[in-house]
Scaffold this motif. Structure first.
Motif, mmCIF file in Angstrom:
data_model
loop_
_atom_site.group_PDB
_atom_site.id
_atom_site.type_symbol
_atom_site.label_atom_id
_atom_site.label_comp_id
_atom_site.label_asym_id
_atom_site.label_seq_id
_atom_site.Cartn_x
_atom_site.Cartn_y
_atom_site.Cartn_z
ATOM 1 N N GLY A 1 23.739 22.239 73.076
ATOM 2 C CA GLY A 1 23.165 21.038 72.489
ATOM 3 C C GLY A 1 24.143 20.308 71.577
ATOM 4 O O GLY A 1 23.755 19.416 70.833
ATOM 5 N N VAL A 2 25.398 20.714 71.613
ATOM 6 C CA VAL A 2 26.433 20.115 70.774
ATOM 7 C C VAL A 2 27.424 19.403 71.689
ATOM 8 O O VAL A 2 27.881 19.969 72.678
ATOM 9 N N SER A 3 27.744 18.165 71.351
ATOM 10 C CA SER A 3 28.662 17.409 72.194
ATOM 11 C C SER A 3 30.086 17.950 72.066
ATOM 12 O O SER A 3 30.456 18.523 71.034
ATOM 13 N N ALA B 1 28.426 21.785 80.910
ATOM 14 C CA ALA B 1 27.684 23.047 80.851
ATOM 15 C C ALA B 1 27.593 23.547 79.408
ATOM 16 O O ALA B 1 26.542 24.023 78.964
ATOM 17 N N ILE B 2 28.686 23.431 78.675
ATOM 18 C CA ILE B 2 28.684 23.856 77.273
ATOM 19 C C ILE B 2 27.739 22.966 76.463
ATOM 20 O O ILE B 2 26.956 23.461 75.649
ATOM 21 N N ARG C 1 33.835 24.734 51.899
ATOM 22 C CA ARG C 1 32.395 24.459 51.841
ATOM 23 C C ARG C 1 31.988 23.387 52.853
ATOM 24 O O ARG C 1 30.951 23.488 53.507
ATOM 25 N N LYS C 2 32.818 22.382 53.001
ATOM 26 C CA LYS C 2 32.540 21.306 53.955
ATOM 27 C C LYS C 2 32.486 21.863 55.385
ATOM 28 O O LYS C 2 31.597 21.526 56.162
ATOM 29 N N ILE C 3 33.418 22.743 55.709
ATOM 30 C CA ILE C 3 33.447 23.341 57.052
ATOM 31 C C ILE C 3 32.237 24.249 57.254
ATOM 32 O O ILE C 3 31.612 24.227 58.322
ATOM 33 N N VAL C 4 31.881 25.043 56.254
ATOM 34 C CA VAL C 4 30.722 25.930 56.361
ATOM 35 C C VAL C 4 29.458 25.110 56.631
ATOM 36 O O VAL C 4 28.667 25.437 57.515
ATOM 37 N N ARG C 5 29.281 24.018 55.898
ATOM 38 C CA ARG C 5 28.108 23.158 56.107
ATOM 39 C C ARG C 5 28.122 22.526 57.496
ATOM 40 O O ARG C 5 27.086 22.433 58.162
ATOM 41 N N LYS C 6 29.299 22.100 57.949
ATOM 42 C CA LYS C 6 29.424 21.467 59.274
ATOM 43 C C LYS C 6 29.077 22.458 60.386
ATOM 44 O O LYS C 6 28.360 22.115 61.325
ATOM 45 N N VAL C 7 29.568 23.683 60.267
ATOM 46 C CA VAL C 7 29.265 24.701 61.286
ATOM 47 C C VAL C 7 27.765 24.988 61.300
ATOM 48 O O VAL C 7 27.156 25.075 62.371
ATOM 49 N N GLY C 8 27.164 25.110 60.134
ATOM 50 C CA GLY C 8 25.719 25.340 60.061
ATOM 51 C C GLY C 8 24.936 24.208 60.701
ATOM 52 O O GLY C 8 23.983 24.445 61.444
ATOM 53 N N LYS C 9 25.369 22.983 60.434
ATOM 54 C CA LYS C 9 24.688 21.815 61.004
ATOM 55 C C LYS C 9 24.819 21.790 62.528
ATOM 56 O O LYS C 9 23.840 21.573 63.241
ATOM 57 N N LEU C 10 26.035 22.033 63.021
ATOM 58 C CA LEU C 10 26.243 22.033 64.476
ATOM 59 C C LEU C 10 25.466 23.151 65.151
ATOM 60 O O LEU C 10 24.977 22.991 66.272
ATOM 61 N N ALA C 11 25.371 24.298 64.472
ATOM 62 C CA ALA C 11 24.652 25.437 65.038
ATOM 63 C C ALA C 11 23.144 25.311 64.832
ATOM 64 O O ALA C 11 22.382 26.144 65.314
ATOM 65 N N ASN C 12 22.740 24.257 64.110
ATOM 66 C CA ASN C 12 21.326 24.031 63.805
ATOM 67 C C ASN C 12 20.731 25.227 63.069
ATOM 68 O O ASN C 12 19.611 25.646 63.321
ATOM 69 N N LYS C 13 21.545 25.779 62.152
ATOM 70 C CA LYS C 13 21.130 26.920 61.335
ATOM 71 C C LYS C 13 21.162 26.498 59.874
ATOM 72 O O LYS C 13 22.170 26.001 59.391
ATOM 73 N N PRO C 14 20.069 26.694 59.171
ATOM 74 C CA PRO C 14 20.076 26.346 57.750
ATOM 75 C C PRO C 14 21.019 27.262 56.976
ATOM 76 O O PRO C 14 21.046 28.466 57.212
#
Length: 81
Positions: free
Chosen positions: A14-16, A8-9, A39-52
């Motif tokens: 849309g994230v595995s 369901a999540i 910075r690496k974590i911030v970029r990863k969260v943005g990518k997973l959230a599909n937010k630029p």
């Protein structure tokens, strides 16, 4: 937890679950006083959230997280995003 809960999540976000667990693990063991790691974590969260995440936003989030350092919690990160 049950497999249907995870499905369901995945369907809603849309994230595995594998990606979410990897991120949660990275956050759990992260050194929030290390700018490169933050910075690496911030970029990863943005990518997973599909937010630029622009360079300016990355800088703001990183600086805010670095100011809190080791006292940062997952709840704090959610508020920043």
């Amino acid at each position: 937890m049950q497999n249907s809960f995870f499905k369901a999540i995945e369907n809603k976000t849309g994230v595995s679950m594998e990606e979410l667990f990897t991120l949660a693990n990275a956050i759990s063991y992260a050194d929030f006083t290390d700018e490169k790691q933050v910075r690496k974590i911030v970029r990863k969260v943005g990518k997973l959230a599909n937010k630029p995440v622009s360079k300016e936003l990355e800088d703001q989030l990183t600086n805010s997280i670095l100011q809190k350092g080791s006292s940062l919690s997952l709840s704090d990160i959610e508020k920043l995003m």
